[in-house]
Scaffold this motif. Structure first.
Motif, PDB file in Angstrom:
ATOM      1  N   THR A  25       0.846  -1.207   0.000  1.00 43.60           N
ATOM      2  CA  THR A  25       0.000   0.000   0.000  1.00 43.60           C
ATOM      3  C   THR A  25       0.880   1.255   0.000  1.00 43.60           C
ATOM      4  OG1 THR A  25      -0.256  -0.269   2.394  1.00 43.60           O
ATOM      5  CG2 THR A  25      -2.110  -0.925   1.036  1.00 43.60           C
ATOM      6  N   PHE A  26       2.040   1.188   0.673  1.00 48.34           N
ATOM      7  CA  PHE A  26       2.952   2.337   0.682  1.00 48.34           C
ATOM      8  C   PHE A  26       3.427   2.662  -0.739  1.00 48.34           C
ATOM      9  CE2 PHE A  26       7.341   3.728   0.427  1.00 48.34           C
ATOM     10  CZ  PHE A  26       7.278   4.953   1.072  1.00 48.34           C
ATOM     11  N   ILE A  27       3.823   1.629  -1.492  1.00 50.94           N
ATOM     12  CA  ILE A  27       4.330   1.862  -2.859  1.00 50.94           C
ATOM     13  C   ILE A  27       3.211   2.465  -3.728  1.00 50.94           C
ATOM     14  CG2 ILE A  27       5.162   0.713  -4.973  1.00 50.94           C
ATOM     15  CD1 ILE A  27       6.651  -1.256  -3.039  1.00 50.94           C
ATOM     16  N   LEU A  28       1.993   1.910  -3.617  1.00 46.98           N
ATOM     17  CA  LEU A  28       0.874   2.441  -4.416  1.00 46.98           C
ATOM     18  C   LEU A  28       0.565   3.884  -4.016  1.00 46.98           C
ATOM     19  CD1 LEU A  28      -1.431  -0.711  -4.455  1.00 46.98           C
ATOM     20  CD2 LEU A  28      -0.006   0.155  -6.324  1.00 46.98           C
ATOM     21  N   LEU A  29       0.665   4.183  -2.724  1.00 47.64           N
ATOM     22  CA  LEU A  29       0.418   5.556  -2.255  1.00 47.64           C
ATOM     23  C   LEU A  29       1.479   6.516  -2.754  1.00 47.64           C
ATOM     24  CD1 LEU A  29      -0.800   4.723   1.295  1.00 47.64           C
ATOM     25  CD2 LEU A  29      -1.938   6.344  -0.211  1.00 47.64           C
ATOM     26  N   ALA A  30       2.747   6.058  -2.707  1.00 49.88           N
ATOM     27  CA  ALA A  30       3.836   6.935  -3.158  1.00 49.88           C
ATOM     28  C   ALA A  30       3.657   7.243  -4.647  1.00 49.88           C
ATOM     29  CB  ALA A  30       5.187   6.274  -2.894  1.00 49.88           C
ATOM     30  N   LEU A  31       3.318   6.218  -5.443  1.00 51.84           N
ATOM     31  CA  LEU A  31       3.166   6.440  -6.890  1.00 51.84           C
ATOM     32  C   LEU A  31       1.985   7.374  -7.186  1.00 51.84           C
ATOM     33  CD1 LEU A  31       3.798   2.826  -8.282  1.00 51.84           C
ATOM     34  CD2 LEU A  31       5.353   4.788  -8.343  1.00 51.84           C
ATOM     35  N   SER A  32       0.833   7.111  -6.544  1.00 54.45           N
ATOM     36  CA  SER A  32      -0.335   7.965  -6.840  1.00 54.45           C
ATOM     37  C   SER A  32      -0.134   9.363  -6.252  1.00 54.45           C
ATOM     38  CB  SER A  32      -1.634   7.325  -6.337  1.00 54.45           C
ATOM     39  OG  SER A  32      -1.505   6.938  -4.990  1.00 54.45           O
ATOM     40  N   GLY A  33       0.527   9.452  -5.094  1.00 52.11           N
ATOM     41  CA  GLY A  33       0.761  10.759  -4.468  1.00 52.11           C
ATOM     42  C   GLY A  33       1.724  11.610  -5.296  1.00 52.11           C
ATOM     43  N   LEU A  34       2.799  10.994  -5.797  1.00 53.55           N
ATOM     44  CA  LEU A  34       3.758  11.751  -6.623  1.00 53.55           C
ATOM     45  C   LEU A  34       3.066  12.259  -7.891  1.00 53.55           C
ATOM     46  CD1 LEU A  34       7.006   9.591  -6.258  1.00 53.55           C
ATOM     47  CD2 LEU A  34       6.665  11.936  -5.440  1.00 53.55           C
ATOM     48  N   ALA A  35       2.109  11.477  -8.393  1.00 51.53           N
ATOM     49  CA  ALA A  35       1.386  11.881  -9.602  1.00 51.53           C
ATOM     50  C   ALA A  35       0.645  13.209  -9.388  1.00 51.53           C
ATOM     51  CB  ALA A  35       0.397  10.787 -10.007  1.00 51.53           C
ATOM     52  N   PHE A  36       0.168  13.450  -8.146  1.00 55.06           N
ATOM     53  CA  PHE A  36      -0.541  14.723  -7.886  1.00 55.06           C
ATOM     54  C   PHE A  36       0.427  15.839  -7.521  1.00 55.06           C
ATOM     55  CE2 PHE A  36      -3.548  11.584  -5.699  1.00 55.06           C
ATOM     56  CZ  PHE A  36      -4.156  11.250  -6.899  1.00 55.06           C
ATOM     57  N   PHE A  37       1.651  15.473  -7.159  1.00 51.66           N
ATOM     58  CA  PHE A  37       2.594  16.463  -6.624  1.00 51.66           C
ATOM     59  C   PHE A  37       3.122  17.395  -7.709  1.00 51.66           C
ATOM     60  CE2 PHE A  37       6.804  17.780  -5.022  1.00 51.66           C
ATOM     61  CZ  PHE A  37       6.362  18.443  -3.886  1.00 51.66           C
ATOM     62  N   ASP A  38       3.402  16.828  -8.886  1.00 52.17           N
ATOM     63  CA  ASP A  38       3.964  17.656  -9.949  1.00 52.17           C
ATOM     64  C   ASP A  38       3.459  17.130 -11.294  1.00 52.17           C
ATOM     65  OD1 ASP A  38       6.360  19.719 -10.418  1.00 52.17           O
ATOM     66  OD2 ASP A  38       6.371  18.207 -12.027  1.00 52.17           O
ATOM     67  N   PRO A  39       3.082  18.032 -12.216  1.00 54.40           N
ATOM     68  CA  PRO A  39       2.529  17.579 -13.510  1.00 54.40           C
ATOM     69  C   PRO A  39       3.461  16.629 -14.268  1.00 54.40           C
ATOM     70  CG  PRO A  39       2.227  19.935 -13.248  1.00 54.40           C
ATOM     71  CD  PRO A  39       3.054  19.497 -12.079  1.00 54.40           C
ATOM     72  N   SER A  40       4.787  16.765 -14.034  1.00 55.60           N
ATOM     73  CA  SER A  40       5.716  15.898 -14.779  1.00 55.60           C
ATOM     74  C   SER A  40       5.561  14.429 -14.354  1.00 55.60           C
ATOM     75  CB  SER A  40       7.159  16.353 -14.576  1.00 55.60           C
ATOM     76  OG  SER A  40       7.490  16.259 -13.212  1.00 55.60           O
ATOM     77  N   TRP A  41       4.896  14.192 -13.207  1.00 50.99           N
ATOM     78  CA  TRP A  41       4.671  12.805 -12.762  1.00 50.99           C
ATOM     79  C   TRP A  41       3.225  12.350 -12.965  1.00 50.99           C
ATOM     80  CZ3 TRP A  41       7.864  14.218  -7.904  1.00 50.99           C
ATOM     81  CH2 TRP A  41       9.206  13.920  -8.126  1.00 50.99           C
ATOM     82  N   PHE A  42       2.433  13.188 -13.636  1.00 53.90           N
ATOM     83  CA  PHE A  42       1.005  12.860 -13.768  1.00 53.90           C
ATOM     84  C   PHE A  42       0.785  11.532 -14.496  1.00 53.90           C
ATOM     85  CE2 PHE A  42      -3.303  13.216 -15.506  1.00 53.90           C
ATOM     86  CZ  PHE A  42      -3.991  13.440 -14.323  1.00 53.90           C
ATOM     87  N   TRP A  43       1.762  11.192 -15.382  1.00 54.18           N
ATOM     88  CA  TRP A  43       1.632   9.937 -16.140  1.00 54.18           C
ATOM     89  C   TRP A  43       1.498   8.715 -15.221  1.00 54.18           C
ATOM     90  CZ3 TRP A  43       5.472   6.345 -15.266  1.00 54.18           C
ATOM     91  CH2 TRP A  43       6.646   6.833 -14.693  1.00 54.18           C
ATOM     92  N   LEU A  44       1.957   8.837 -13.973  1.00 55.89           N
ATOM     93  CA  LEU A  44       1.856   7.705 -13.032  1.00 55.89           C
ATOM     94  C   LEU A  44       0.396   7.310 -12.776  1.00 55.89           C
ATOM     95  CD1 LEU A  44       4.585   8.750 -10.424  1.00 55.89           C
ATOM     96  CD2 LEU A  44       4.644   6.722 -11.886  1.00 55.89           C
ATOM     97  N   THR A  45      -0.538   8.248 -13.049  1.00 52.89           N
ATOM     98  CA  THR A  45      -1.961   7.924 -12.821  1.00 52.89           C
ATOM     99  C   THR A  45      -2.433   6.807 -13.761  1.00 52.89           C
ATOM    100  OG1 THR A  45      -2.675   9.630 -14.372  1.00 52.89           O
ATOM    101  CG2 THR A  45      -2.570  10.257 -12.041  1.00 52.89           C
ATOM    102  N   THR A  46      -1.661   6.564 -14.841  1.00 47.48           N
ATOM    103  CA  THR A  46      -1.999   5.486 -15.786  1.00 47.48           C
ATOM    104  C   THR A  46      -2.152   4.153 -15.049  1.00 47.48           C
ATOM    105  OG1 THR A  46      -0.436   6.641 -17.189  1.00 47.48           O
ATOM    106  CG2 THR A  46      -1.310   4.563 -18.057  1.00 47.48           C
ATOM    107  N   PHE A  47      -1.293   3.945 -14.010  1.00 45.38           N
ATOM    108  CA  PHE A  47      -1.340   2.673 -13.274  1.00 45.38           C
ATOM    109  C   PHE A  47      -2.630   2.515 -12.465  1.00 45.38           C
ATOM    110  CE2 PHE A  47       3.365   3.519 -13.342  1.00 45.38           C
ATOM    111  CZ  PHE A  47       3.659   2.540 -14.281  1.00 45.38           C
ATOM    112  N   PHE A  48      -3.358   3.615 -12.296  1.00 50.07           N
ATOM    113  CA  PHE A  48      -4.552   3.577 -11.429  1.00 50.07           C
ATOM    114  C   PHE A  48      -5.840   3.795 -12.220  1.00 50.07           C
ATOM    115  CE2 PHE A  48      -0.828   4.789  -9.075  1.00 50.07           C
ATOM    116  CZ  PHE A  48      -0.901   3.981  -7.943  1.00 50.07           C
ATOM    117  N   GLY A  49      -5.737   3.764 -13.564  1.00 48.23           N
ATOM    118  CA  GLY A  49      -6.940   3.947 -14.388  1.00 48.23           C
ATOM    119  C   GLY A  49      -7.209   5.408 -14.705  1.00 48.23           C
TER     120      GLY A  49
END
Ligand code: HEM
Length: 210
Positions: A25-49
């Motif tokens: 759950t920590f890894i999934l939170l870090a990935l989804s959280g980083l996606a909201f932190f900066d637009p350059s990481w928004f692509w990480l939302t792909t893993f969550f639909g």
């Protein structure tokens, strides 16, 4: 507890399952959280639909992590109380980094570094939970004034940064000290590992004086 001539039990299966639920759950939170932190990481939302789903799932994952971490911490806190030897160990961190273990004071079930990190984890979890509830728009955010929500956003980001950095150290140490990963995968460690890295714990569970 000794489970063969060479192996000692360090974690039971329930403890390992608990730990890996926290880790996943920590890894999934870090990935989804980083996606909201900066637009350059928004692509990480792909893993969550996609963006909206990542935004919906993130706080619920947070709830699962906090509950499972609370269960893990309840099992572990007694072993993480700092002793005088741990404080000496922390002061001699230079010897730790240079692998001069013969100079270090005797280590119990966990060393000073693991214990400090444990309490950092607890503090970050508490801050993430409190600030996360304040900025959970669907249910709670509108009960708080905007100034409080702004502070909560900053607290959330800082606590997440500290926890991510701490867990990177945790993973590095688990790989660096050979034989440690097996403790959380199979539940066992070798006698040699225990004697070398956690002699106080080794003596306690085997009853041996040396
Ligand atoms: C993501 C990858 C992770 C890996 C590879 C990993 C690996 C390990 C290993 C090998 C141990 C056993 C250390 C020992 O017995 O000396 C351990 C213990 C532990 N881990 Fe992890 N871990 C991970 C993530 C996490 C996360 C995200 C948390 C909590 C936020 C966490 C909390 C703990 C705790 C509380 C312990 C017991 C040590 C103590 O109580 O001080 N781990 N981990």
């Amino acid at each position: 507890m000794s489970i063969s001539n060479n192996l000692l039990l360090r974690y039971r299966s329930a403890e390992r399952a608990n730990h890996w639920l926290v880790a996943i759950t920590f890894i999934l939170l870090a990935l989804s959280g980083l996606a909201f932190f900066d637009p350059s990481w928004f692509w990480l939302t792909t893993f969550f639909g996609g963006g909206p789903w990542a935004r919906i799932i993130h706080p619920w994952l947070g709830v699962v992590m906090v509950i499972s971490f609370t269960a893990l911490a309840t099992r572990m806190w007694r072993h993480n109380l700092l002793t005088a030897n741990d404080r000496r160990w922390l002061r001699q961190i230079g010897d730790v980094a240079r692998n001069r273990e013969e100079r270090l004071p005797e280590v119990g079930r966990y060393n000073g570094g693991q214990k400090v990190l444990f309490w950092i984890m607890i503090s970050c979890m508490f801050l993430l939970l409190a600030s996360g509830l304040i900025i959970w728009y669907q249910y709670f955010a509108l009960y708080f004034p905007v100034e409080v929500r702004r502070i909560a956003v900053v607290v959330h980001a800082v606590a997440a940064f500290v926890l991510i950095a701490g867990i990177l150290v945790h993973i590095y140490a688990a790989i660096w000290v050979r034989g440690t990963m097996g403790a959380m995968i199979r539940g066992t460690v070798s006698r040699a590992w225990a004697k070398k890295h956690h002699r106080g714990w080794y003596r306690k569970i085997t009853g041996e004086s040396e």
